[in-house]
Design an enzyme around this catalytic site. Structure first.
Site, short mmCIF file in Angstrom:
data_model
loop_
_atom_site.label_atom_id
_atom_site.label_comp_id
_atom_site.label_asym_id
_atom_site.label_seq_id
_atom_site.Cartn_x
_atom_site.Cartn_y
_atom_site.Cartn_z
CG HIS A 258 8.14 -2.28 -7.24
ND1 HIS A 258 8.45 -1.32 -8.25
CD2 HIS A 258 7.89 -2.02 -6.21
CE1 HIS A 258 7.84 -0.40 -7.65
NE2 HIS A 258 8.27 -0.51 -6.05
C1 LIG Z 1 10.34 -0.81 1.00
C2 LIG Z 1 8.88 -0.74 -0.11
C3 LIG Z 1 9.01 0.59 -0.60
C4 LIG Z 1 8.12 0.32 -2.04
N1 LIG Z 1 7.40 1.65 -1.97
C5 LIG Z 1 6.58 1.20 -3.19
C6 LIG Z 1 5.95 2.90 -3.72
O1 LIG Z 1 6.05 3.77 -3.60
N2 LIG Z 1 4.86 2.30 -5.02
C7 LIG Z 1 4.25 1.60 -5.12
O2 LIG Z 1 3.46 1.17 -6.61
N3 LIG Z 1 5.62 -0.05 -4.40
C8 LIG Z 1 5.64 -0.24 -3.97
N4 LIG Z 1 6.47 -1.11 -2.93
C9 LIG Z 1 5.75 -2.28 -3.57
C10 LIG Z 1 3.85 -2.51 -3.09
O3 LIG Z 1 4.66 -2.11 -1.59
C11 LIG Z 1 4.18 -3.74 -2.84
O4 LIG Z 1 3.84 -4.60 -3.79
C12 LIG Z 1 2.21 -4.21 -2.17
O5 LIG Z 1 2.10 -3.67 -1.13
C13 LIG Z 1 2.47 -5.45 -2.86
O6 LIG Z 1 0.98 -5.82 -1.88
P1 LIG Z 1 0.66 -7.08 -1.17
O7 LIG Z 1 -0.92 -7.40 -0.52
O8 LIG Z 1 0.76 -8.88 -2.71
O9 LIG Z 1 1.46 -7.69 -0.28
P2 LIG Z 1 1.64 -7.00 1.45
O10 LIG Z 1 1.46 -5.73 1.04
O11 LIG Z 1 3.58 -7.29 1.50
O12 LIG Z 1 0.83 -7.99 2.26
C14 LIG Z 1 1.46 -9.50 2.64
C15 LIG Z 1 1.11 -9.13 4.42
O13 LIG Z 1 1.24 -10.65 4.37
C16 LIG Z 1 1.73 -11.29 5.86
N5 LIG Z 1 2.21 -12.62 6.27
C17 LIG Z 1 2.84 -13.16 4.89
N6 LIG Z 1 3.38 -14.18 5.46
C18 LIG Z 1 2.23 -14.28 6.18
C19 LIG Z 1 1.51 -16.28 7.11
N7 LIG Z 1 2.60 -16.92 6.70
N8 LIG Z 1 1.24 -15.72 7.98
C20 LIG Z 1 0.63 -14.22 8.28
N9 LIG Z 1 0.13 -13.09 7.99
C21 LIG Z 1 1.33 -13.62 6.86
C22 LIG Z 1 2.85 -9.79 5.86
O14 LIG Z 1 2.99 -9.65 6.77
C23 LIG Z 1 1.61 -9.01 5.16
O15 LIG Z 1 1.33 -7.98 6.05
C24 LIG Z 1 7.17 -1.30 -2.00
C25 LIG Z 1 7.41 -2.22 -1.39
C26 LIG Z 1 8.47 -1.97 -0.57
C27 LIG Z 1 8.75 -2.95 0.80
#
Ligand SMILES: Cc1cc2nc3c(=O)[nH]c(=O)nc-3n(C[C@H](O)[C@H](O)[C@H](O)COP(=O)(O)OP(=O)(O)OC[C@H]3O[C@@H](n4cnc5c(N)ncnc54)[C@H](O)[C@@H]3O)c2cc1C
Length: 485
Positions: free
Chosen positions: A424
């Protein structure tokens, strides 16, 4: 030239792309390092089944990082890579952050704009709560389906009974007003579909809820296999981004760039582009664009994993049907096996006082940053975890479970040997006032000292969250839409 270039189609990127492109006059281009699955059926089957945590060593839909959980405890963390990002691989748990988290967050911004009262209308509007949608503070019309497991598996029934025997109350709805119950045991709201004939449920991530239904809009373009390696500037105004598209270099220009690459990659991209601590940029030969404390602080939920045997048959529903919460602790009786033939109970500190940091070791865009979690640095964190582990031991005893591994007093060493993370990681680009030496973006997501650039993802959350972050990321992206329209 497009109006808005969104970097990353993870949880926040999907929400933002869908919401901004509702205005047909607003052109939106989304670039994603991983695959672009344009239809629900295109997703790998491992991602569809909510009973799986699809984290295999060879999974092409993951970013994988070596980290230091403590100086002498290495670890590996993952993030989703592909449409939906981490929301396409996560555990489906969808609990709102607590009112006290929003109060602390508002304190960081110096205004009421981030308190729970301001968040509530967005929480209501984004959900379709199949169990409590008609209750005050809930919604039935939003894109995110929320369901709880009504009939828990036998293991979880025993867990619930053990917690009640220890005096914990039953919590029917973790997302209830006012701002979520503080303690008790109860079913986890999950972003899953209804059970099929075999009892399996679809994982319904942000791609399904937001992005896929918007893909037919002519003003929205989504491009997979496109890795952004650096931002482009004219002075301190961002003008676009350099990418590798299927490995070939290309520059994309845009009126405005929004980073939604997640808390690790958004920070790494800023640092690589000269937005970060000046000394760090200079030492790596990166021209400084703006001095802001990117990567200087982050928070994550340290989790102690206790493996145990139990005769209850393995069920197949969601990885986490119930949780127990009290003080700053969440106890998680997982239904998925982390090692063959055993169950795991996660004991998690939700508001640690220790913090981590991210920094580059080279300007090379293909080298991962150094990630140091700084877990268990404070005596306070160690004491609270130790007490919680002892309580978990009482629950396991009451369930007649057989813990694996050496018994004995819970020493610092014992904690370190079982230390993991909840995945997280948050707060590498903290939200806060101009002049706050720890702040990277303002309360409207704009990077301090740079024009035309925003960060909208888990990077910006400036306080530890008492709950898993997914619901909060969807919320903040919904809120960002109002700022960026
Ligand atoms: C295995 C796992 C289980 C989890 N389980 C839970 C849960 O059950 N409940 C909960 O509340 N939270 C959970 N979390 C946490 C939650 O899913 C994440 O915190 C949340 O999805 C983050 O969202 P975000 O938009 O910040 O980033 P992300 O959803 O990680 O999105 C980032 C995106 O940017 C893309 N990207 C990155 N760098 C680049 C680049 N240089 N160029 C182009 N694209 C790029 C990536 O490929 C990705 O698609 C979990 C996380 C993981 C990894």
């Amino acid at each position: 030239m497009v109006h808005t270039l969104i970097i990353g189609s993870g949880t926040a990127g999907c929400v933002l792309a869908a919401r901004l492109s509702e205005d047909p006059g607003h052109t939106v281009r989304v670039v994603e390092a991983g695959s672009h699955w344009a239809h629900s059926d295109d997703f790998p089957p491992e991602l569809a089944d909510s009973a799986e945590l699809p984290l295999g060593d060879r999974a092409s839909w993951l970013w994988r990082y070596s980290v230091a959980l403590t100086p002498d405890r290495p670890g590996t963390i993952v993030r989703g890579r592909g449409i939906g990002g981490s929301g396409s691989v996560n555990g489906s748990y969808f609990i709102r952050a607590a009112a006290r988290d929003f109060a602390a967050w508002s304190g960081e911004t110096g205004s009421r704009s981030w308190d729970f009262g301001a968040a509530l209308p967005y929480f209501r509007a984004l959900e379709n709560d199949h169990d409590y949608g008609d209750h005050p503070g809930h919604g039935r019309a939003g894109p995110v389906p929320v369901r709880r497991i009504v009939r828990p598996t036998p293991l979880i029934q025993e867990f619930g009974a053990a917690c009640r025997d220890l005096g914990f109350g039953e919590v029917a709805d973790w997302n209830a007003l006012p701002g979520g119950p503080e303690s008790g045991v109860g079913p986890v709201p999950c972003t899953v579909g209804p059970p099929d004939a075999s009892g399996r449920r679809h994982r319904i991530g942000p791609a399904h809820s937001y992005l896929l239904p918007a893909l037919s809009r002519p003003n929205l373009t989504v491009q997979g296999d496109t890795l952004v390696i650096r931002l482009r500037f004219q002075g301190t105004r961002v003008t676009g981004a350099d990418c590798l598209i299927d490995g070939k270099p290309e520059t994309i220009r845009a009126e405005r760039v929004v980073l939604c690459a997640g808390a690790i990659e958004s920070a790494a991209l800023l640092l690589r582009s000269g937005i970060g601590p000046g000394e760090q940029s200079a030492a790596l030969g990166i021209p400084v664009v703006a001095e802001v404390p990117v990567g200087g602080w982050f928070t994550d939920h340290p989790e102690i994993g206790i493996d145990y045997r139990h005769p209850a048959p393995a069920g197949r529903s969601v990885p986490l049907e119930y949780v127990l919460e009290f003080d700053d602790i969440e106890i998680r009786p997982y239904t998925v096996a982390f090692i063959p033939g055993a169950y795991r109970m996660g004991v998690t500190l939700m508001r640690p006082t220790s913090a981590g940091s991210i920094r580059l070791t080279t300007a090379d865009p293909l080298t991962a940053p150094r990630i140091e979690h700084g877990y268990l640095e404070t005596a306070d964190d160690r004491t609270r975890l130790r007490d919680a582990v002892e309580l978990a031991g009482q629950i396991l005893e009451s369930m007649a479970a057989e813990p694996l591994g050496a018994a004995g007093p819970v020493s610092d060493r014992w904690l370190r040997d079982r230390l993991g993370t909840s995945q997280h990681l948050a707060g590498t680009c903290r939200m806060g006032r101009a002049g706050d030496p720890r702040a990277v973006v303002d309360d409207r997501f704009r990077v301090h000292g740079v024009a035309g650039l925003s960060v909208v993802d888990l990077s910006v959350v400036p306080v530890p969250l008492s709950r898993g972050p997914q619901a909060t990321v969807v919320l903040l992206a919904e809120r960002a839409t109002a700022e960026l329209r």
